[in-house]
Design a protein around this motif. Sequence first.
Motif, PDB file in Angstrom:
ATOM      1  N   LEU A  20       0.824  -1.210   0.000  1.00  0.00           N
ATOM      2  CA  LEU A  20       0.000   0.000   0.000  1.00  0.00           C
ATOM      3  C   LEU A  20       0.855   1.256   0.000  1.00  0.00           C
ATOM      4  N   GLY A  23       3.577   0.613  -2.883  1.00  0.00           N
ATOM      5  CA  GLY A  23       2.909   0.358  -4.157  1.00  0.00           C
ATOM      6  C   GLY A  23       3.509  -0.762  -4.972  1.00  0.00           C
ATOM      7  N   ARG A  48      -8.435  -3.441   1.200  1.00  0.00           N
ATOM      8  CA  ARG A  48      -7.788  -2.217   0.729  1.00  0.00           C
ATOM      9  C   ARG A  48      -7.007  -2.457  -0.566  1.00  0.00           C
ATOM     10  N   GLN A  51      -9.538  -2.499  -3.291  1.00  0.00           N
ATOM     11  CA  GLN A  51      -9.968  -1.128  -3.568  1.00  0.00           C
ATOM     12  C   GLN A  51      -8.919  -0.393  -4.388  1.00  0.00           C
ATOM     13  N   ARG A  52      -7.643  -0.610  -4.063  1.00  0.00           N
ATOM     14  CA  ARG A  52      -6.556   0.024  -4.812  1.00  0.00           C
ATOM     15  C   ARG A  52      -6.556  -0.455  -6.269  1.00  0.00           C
ATOM     16  N   SER A  55      -9.371   1.246  -8.079  1.00  0.00           N
ATOM     17  CA  SER A  55      -9.010   2.644  -8.313  1.00  0.00           C
ATOM     18  C   SER A  55      -8.016   2.772  -9.453  1.00  0.00           C
ATOM     19  N   ASN A  56      -7.034   1.864  -9.509  1.00  0.00           N
ATOM     20  CA  ASN A  56      -6.032   1.901 -10.578  1.00  0.00           C
ATOM     21  C   ASN A  56      -6.662   1.636 -11.939  1.00  0.00           C
TER      22      ASN A  56
END
Length: 295
Positions: A20, A23, A48, A51-52, A55-56
């Motif tokens: 996170l 990255g 999470r 979710q990342r 989002s990406n």
Amino acid sequence: MATLESYVKKSIPELREIFLERGRRVPNGLVEALETDSRQGAHQLAKRIRQRRRSNRAEGQRLHSLLRFEIELWLQGYEFVAGVDEAGMAPLAGPVVAGAVILPRNYKLRGLNDSKKILDEAKREELAVQIKQDAICWAVGFAEVEEIDTINIYHAGLLAMQRAFQGLSCVPNFVLVDARRIPNCSIPQRGIIHGDALSASIAAASIIAKTTRDRHMIELDAMYQGYGLATHKGYPTPEHCRRLIELGALPIHRRSFARVRQALGLHPIQESLFDIPATEIESEVMNSIAAVTQV
């Protein structure tokens, strides 16, 4: 190279830092392993990471859509597509500044957007540095206050864009412009309404223009103290208007603008002389005041 088993043996804080905060690429199967892990926080970390990923993917799709005008032109054989935009139409003080940029083919920069939608000043600067580093070439153009007062703000904006375009070190094959067309430009061009939100090249130009102008206003603040130029960048915020009335107009104030003329006790100029849609200036005023409030 670390294996899935070695990652699963790490603590949750270690995994959070790796995937996170830093990255790093998440290996196949790790999220599923975390979802069946009995340790406290494993399920939350898996959530999470998912979710990342979403989002990406969404950001990747947005950036691809932002290239739709450029992709169309590249497919037609236009190798170098320039984007041009200006900043500073609405302020009461300081120049209009335009940016011009030619991006590499299929360029994608996370966070690239219309500069007015990026309220974090540090983030705009970070993007500007990266764009300048990655661009095939870029340039800026100024139209000074004296020119604004002589030829009006609308035509001064066009003049700044013309100067930015002419300042490019390599000649583009096609030019994309935010909403307007550059005068005396022999290169094929297209004006795109809300182009700074629809074209990657124009968005990049808007960021270069905005950050260049903001830095210039900070320099002017050191010369003309007491007006808060470093904070409001010359826009008609309530504080700027109050200082203008209390302290009077500076040489960098636009004497063709009604609020400046009012502070000087001069008769206001007919709005029709400005030859620019009122909604365009109102939009920039509202967005810029919002940005100042956020800072």
